[in-house]
Design an enzyme around this catalytic site. Structure first.
Site, mmCIF file in Angstrom:
data_model
loop_
_atom_site.group_PDB
_atom_site.id
_atom_site.type_symbol
_atom_site.label_atom_id
_atom_site.label_comp_id
_atom_site.label_asym_id
_atom_site.label_seq_id
_atom_site.Cartn_x
_atom_site.Cartn_y
_atom_site.Cartn_z
ATOM 1 C CB SER A 19 -68.559 -25.047 -4.143
ATOM 2 O OG SER A 19 -67.894 -24.944 -2.894
ATOM 3 C CB SER A 140 -52.032 -35.099 1.952
ATOM 4 O OG SER A 140 -51.369 -34.921 3.174
ATOM 5 C CE1 TYR A 154 -55.702 -28.300 6.417
ATOM 6 C CE2 TYR A 154 -53.307 -28.140 6.397
ATOM 7 C CZ TYR A 154 -54.508 -28.252 5.715
ATOM 8 O OH TYR A 154 -54.513 -28.312 4.342
ATOM 9 C CE LYS A 158 -55.648 -31.574 4.464
ATOM 10 N NZ LYS A 158 -56.570 -32.057 3.420
#
Length: 281
Positions: A19, A140, A154, A158
């Site tokens: 989006s 990633s 975070y 990843k």
């Protein structure tokens, strides 16, 4: 306008989190190059960003919900004969000190950034296996290559994507299904602005570090003016040239520099350099 291809050669790509930001840029680029694009969105209201694009098809899909994934998958495969490439792009950021972290935000980033990738791959592997071809491009980050301050959550997600993707690639080689990851630094999208941060506390060193890291990352995003376009073009190249063997594609100066800098210094010297950079007065 999108470039018309022979109907027999038109390829189809599915993009999660399409989006806005990078996902939207990928969708528009593939559309303009003649691909059929399946853009999955958390909210139906977001489909307006693709108004006027006859070869972009929008579906509501929440990567944290197995029910939503299955419902969307069934409708997508009913509407589209074949999918060639899936880009697992949906992702969020959470910048917090471990001590100040909250369960809801930890659950959210794990469910979107890592488990979302796992569940999308799991859902569409049977389709790829039955058609004897397919490609997963898992987004990633530089966070999947190195460990930096305030990245406990975070970076963990990843690096989990990196490990998951490489392990999964062995399972799928026999079925002509390729898997790769793509790492890059801070692109000039709204990602940094939308990163969830922990609240200020009465621990002054925490507050100072948060301000310093946020400033560094925002400045990097502002300076990397061409990075989004570079990422989109590289992903398009990867999709057009799938590699049977697992590959890691590192894009942009920041990510490539950090990758080789970390490898050259080793973790102890790298840690010292980062600490001096962050804690410099």
């Amino acid at each position: 306008m999108w470039t018309l291809k022979n109907s027999e050669t038109i390829k189809t790509i599915l993009i999660t989190g399409a989006s806005g930001g990078l996902g939207s840029a990928i969708a528009h680029h593939f559309s303009s190059n003649g691909w059929k694009v399946i853009a999955t969105l958390v909210s139906e209201h977001d489909r307006k960003v693709f108004d006027g694009y006859s070869n972009i098809y929008c579906y509501q899909l929440d990567v944290t919900s197995q029910e939503s994934i299955e419902k969307a998958k069934d409708q997508i495969l009913l509407d589209h004969k074949s999918i060639d490439t899936i880009v697992n792009n949906a992702g969020v950021g959470y910048r917090s000190f471990v001590e100040l972290s909250v369960d809801a935000e930890i659950d959210s980033i794990v469910n979107i950034n890592w488990l979302g990738v796992v569940k999308i791959c799991r859902a569409f592997i049977p389709h790829f296996r039955e058609q004897r071809k397919g490609q997963f491009i898992n987004i990633s980050s530089i966070a999947g290559l190195v460990n930096l301050p305030l990245g406990s959550f975070y970076h963990s997600t990843k690096q989990a994507v990196e490990s998951f993707s490489e392990c999964m690639s062995y399972e799928l080689m026999e079925f002509n299904i390729s898997v790769c990851t793509v790492q890059f630094g801070n692109a000039p999208t709204n990602f940094q602005k939308n990163v969830v941060k922990c609240q200020k506390s009465d621990i002054q060193s925490y507050n100072c570090m948060m301000e310093k890291i946020s400033e560094i990352l925002q400045n990097k995003s502002t300076k990397n003016t061409t990075l989004t376009n570079d990422i989109v073009e590289k992903i398009y190249y990867i999709a057009e040239h799938p590699n049977k063997c697992f590959r890691k594609y590192t894009i942009g100066f920041d990510a490539n520099f950090m990758r080789y800098f970390r490898r050259f210094l080793g973790y102890r010297l790298f840690n010292i350099v980062i600490r001096r950079k962050v804690f410099a007065k």
